[in-house]
Write a protein that holds these residues in place. Sequence first.
Motif, PDB file in Angstrom:
ATOM      1  N   ASP A   1       0.959  -1.662  -0.068  1.00 38.03           N
ATOM      2  CA  ASP A   1       0.014  -0.002   0.283  1.00 38.03           C
ATOM      3  C   ASP A   1       0.744   0.958  -0.018  1.00 38.03           C
ATOM      4  O   ASP A   1       1.584   1.647   0.462  1.00 38.03           O
ATOM      5  N   ILE A   2       1.322   1.223  -1.110  1.00 39.65           N
ATOM      6  CA  ILE A   2       2.468   2.826  -1.135  1.00 39.65           C
ATOM      7  C   ILE A   2       2.144   4.342  -0.705  1.00 39.65           C
ATOM      8  O   ILE A   2       0.753   4.311  -1.407  1.00 39.65           O
ATOM      9  N   THR A   3       2.411   4.654  -0.235  1.00 41.98           N
ATOM     10  CA  THR A   3       2.413   6.068  -0.436  1.00 41.98           C
ATOM     11  C   THR A   3       3.662   7.110  -0.612  1.00 41.98           C
ATOM     12  O   THR A   3       4.673   6.576  -0.484  1.00 41.98           O
ATOM     13  N   TRP A   4       3.036   8.144  -1.115  1.00 44.77           N
ATOM     14  CA  TRP A   4       4.379   9.022  -2.049  1.00 44.77           C
ATOM     15  C   TRP A   4       4.781  10.169  -0.713  1.00 44.77           C
ATOM     16  O   TRP A   4       4.252  10.976  -0.321  1.00 44.77           O
TER      17      TRP A   4
ATOM     18  N   GLY B   1       8.032  13.067  -0.241  1.00 43.63           N
ATOM     19  CA  GLY B   1       9.262  14.189  -1.097  1.00 43.63           C
ATOM     20  C   GLY B   1       8.683  13.596  -2.753  1.00 43.63           C
ATOM     21  O   GLY B   1       8.085  14.013  -3.428  1.00 43.63           O
ATOM     22  N   GLU B   2      10.582  14.705  -3.198  1.00 41.48           N
ATOM     23  CA  GLU B   2      10.467  15.415  -4.780  1.00 41.48           C
ATOM     24  C   GLU B   2      11.567  14.974  -4.728  1.00 41.48           C
ATOM     25  O   GLU B   2      11.950  15.225  -4.921  1.00 41.48           O
ATOM     26  N   GLY B   3      10.984  14.894  -6.522  1.00 41.81           N
ATOM     27  CA  GLY B   3      12.211  15.096  -7.635  1.00 41.81           C
ATOM     28  C   GLY B   3      12.944  13.954  -6.976  1.00 41.81           C
ATOM     29  O   GLY B   3      12.799  13.009  -6.591  1.00 41.81           O
ATOM     30  N   SER B   4      14.938  14.313  -7.060  1.00 35.51           N
ATOM     31  CA  SER B   4      15.570  12.692  -7.220  1.00 35.51           C
ATOM     32  C   SER B   4      15.400  12.625  -5.320  1.00 35.51           C
ATOM     33  O   SER B   4      15.975  11.390  -4.845  1.00 35.51           O
ATOM     34  N   GLN B   5      14.725  13.063  -4.620  1.00 37.18           N
ATOM     35  CA  GLN B   5      14.382  12.976  -2.816  1.00 37.18           C
ATOM     36  C   GLN B   5      13.323  12.126  -2.766  1.00 37.18           C
ATOM     37  O   GLN B   5      12.998  11.181  -1.716  1.00 37.18           O
ATOM     38  N   GLU B   6      12.216  11.591  -3.758  1.00 40.79           N
ATOM     39  CA  GLU B   6      10.941  11.010  -4.215  1.00 40.79           C
ATOM     40  C   GLU B   6      11.139   9.765  -3.385  1.00 40.79           C
ATOM     41  O   GLU B   6      11.862   8.887  -3.615  1.00 40.79           O
ATOM     42  N   ILE B   7      10.306   8.556  -2.665  1.00 44.24           N
ATOM     43  CA  ILE B   7      10.310   7.571  -2.001  1.00 44.24           C
ATOM     44  C   ILE B   7       8.904   7.217  -2.329  1.00 44.24           C
ATOM     45  O   ILE B   7       7.805   7.909  -1.541  1.00 44.24           O
ATOM     46  N   GLY B   8       8.801   6.018  -2.317  1.00 42.08           N
ATOM     47  CA  GLY B   8       8.094   4.992  -1.987  1.00 42.08           C
ATOM     48  C   GLY B   8       8.164   4.452  -1.062  1.00 42.08           C
ATOM     49  O   GLY B   8       8.579   3.448  -0.927  1.00 42.08           O
ATOM     50  N   VAL B   9       6.807   5.069   0.533  1.00 41.77           N
ATOM     51  CA  VAL B   9       6.376   3.168   1.253  1.00 41.77           C
ATOM     52  C   VAL B   9       5.613   3.497   1.238  1.00 41.77           C
ATOM     53  O   VAL B   9       4.464   3.159   1.166  1.00 41.77           O
TER      54      VAL B   9
ATOM     55  N   LYS C   1       2.517   1.406   3.584  1.00 35.76           N
ATOM     56  CA  LYS C   1       2.391   1.746   4.634  1.00 35.76           C
ATOM     57  C   LYS C   1       1.642   0.294   5.337  1.00 35.76           C
ATOM     58  O   LYS C   1       1.509   0.651   6.832  1.00 35.76           O
ATOM     59  N   ASN C   2       1.710  -0.869   5.372  1.00 36.13           N
ATOM     60  CA  ASN C   2       1.676  -1.809   5.719  1.00 36.13           C
ATOM     61  C   ASN C   2       2.905  -1.785   7.184  1.00 36.13           C
ATOM     62  O   ASN C   2       2.711  -2.196   7.801  1.00 36.13           O
ATOM     63  N   SER C   3       4.219  -1.895   6.376  1.00 38.43           N
ATOM     64  CA  SER C   3       5.264  -2.078   7.069  1.00 38.43           C
ATOM     65  C   SER C   3       6.163  -1.266   7.298  1.00 38.43           C
ATOM     66  O   SER C   3       7.097  -1.675   8.015  1.00 38.43           O
ATOM     67  N   ASN C   4       5.750  -0.174   6.677  1.00 36.25           N
ATOM     68  CA  ASN C   4       6.591   1.170   6.885  1.00 36.25           C
ATOM     69  C   ASN C   4       7.906   1.284   6.197  1.00 36.25           C
ATOM     70  O   ASN C   4       9.014   2.084   6.517  1.00 36.25           O
ATOM     71  N   LYS C   5       8.473   0.871   5.264  1.00 36.21           N
ATOM     72  CA  LYS C   5       9.083  -0.030   4.500  1.00 36.21           C
ATOM     73  C   LYS C   5       9.847   1.607   2.828  1.00 36.21           C
ATOM     74  O   LYS C   5       8.023   0.602   2.587  1.00 36.21           O
ATOM     75  N   VAL C   6      10.672   1.909   2.652  1.00 32.03           N
ATOM     76  CA  VAL C   6      10.903   1.953   1.346  1.00 32.03           C
ATOM     77  C   VAL C   6      10.610   1.495   1.152  1.00 32.03           C
ATOM     78  O   VAL C   6      11.741   0.365   0.845  1.00 32.03           O
TER      79      VAL C   6
END
Length: 345
Positions: A270-273, A275-283, A285-290
Amino acid sequence: MGNTQKKAMITGITGQDGGYLAKFLLSKGYRVIGLFRRGATDTFEKLKEHGIFEQIEMVGFELMEFSNICRLMKAYKPDEFYNLAAQSFVAASWEEPIYTLQADATGVANILEAIREFSPKTKFYQASTSEMFGKVQAIPQNETTPFYPRSPYGCAKLYAHWLTVNYRESFGIFACSGILFNHESPMRGKEFVTRKITDHFAKLHCGLTNKPLELGNLNAKRDWGFAGDYVEGMWMMLQQDHPDTYVLSSEETHPIRDFVTIAGKYAGFDITWEGEGSQEIGVDKNSNKVVVKVNPKFFRPAEVDILLGDSSKAHSRLNWKRKVSYEQLCEMMVKTDIERYKKLR
Ligand code: G4F
């Protein structure tokens, strides 16, 4: 069937589209001659996975060797010739612009010349591409939209497109150009973004990696359809009374980020986004992992920001319609990759 059986020759038989097209033509009773590069690193795996390898006449050939193509054209005089061979990975075309030019432009001149000389009744299909629209001059893009390629690949394909049109007009060859927007499937090479995503999520799902997926530009938008639907459109073009140019597209556009989110969903993330540009990450939500991060090494020297096709001509003249939706395509790709990894365990 005897002499009435139609003969189709396909270059790029080992690629994604080659497999789907061969399967489709075999189901229509064609004799399929598959041309493959003798020295290529490609394998016949896709054709074996489709279960059709034994039914295709595989013939070694080299697109750069004009004499070779002439001999084949003379010997087989195919009813239909589908040119799907290419250096088709856009990013690689900045590393190999000359090879790309030779394979994607000169190669097409070789085939058209061989048809003109030895088999002028052969109907020819050229795999043209929405990459030719590049820095798009209109949204959506159709057969009359001006071109503005943004990569050595797009430039080479543009030459091939116009040569196809020119041989149609100059010599009356039944030469069609299919301007196909991105088309994907579980058979897509892993260098392309959709399959890179679905393969990585399948690995994460099966516990085969714990590394995040590294991607480039998440904002680019693509018009993605299912390759199996698009190969039918190629065939339909060659069944018309007159040769022409047609756009095949899904008529929807989505950012890369959106495909990642949906693919993640089908793999259980369950990905939440953030940051922006080259700092953007997808986390997740279930495990809190990137699970996704941006790596600028995948940015391109020049980007095609948005592709969105208008296929009304193909709808009305060919009666072509895509059957698989964007979500169904994504689900099919993720599920197939998960199944493949499960079988390996
Ligand atoms: O999947 P892609 O590599 O496909 P691209 O460049 O759109 O080209 C494909 O479609 C064309 C039709 O329009 C064909 F002619 C061509 O042969 C090929 O089949 O990249 C799609 C988008 C690009 O904007 C790219 O910058 O995804 C972006 N992207 C972001 N991260 C990435 C990545 N692309 C790849 N391959 N890998 C990444 O990590």
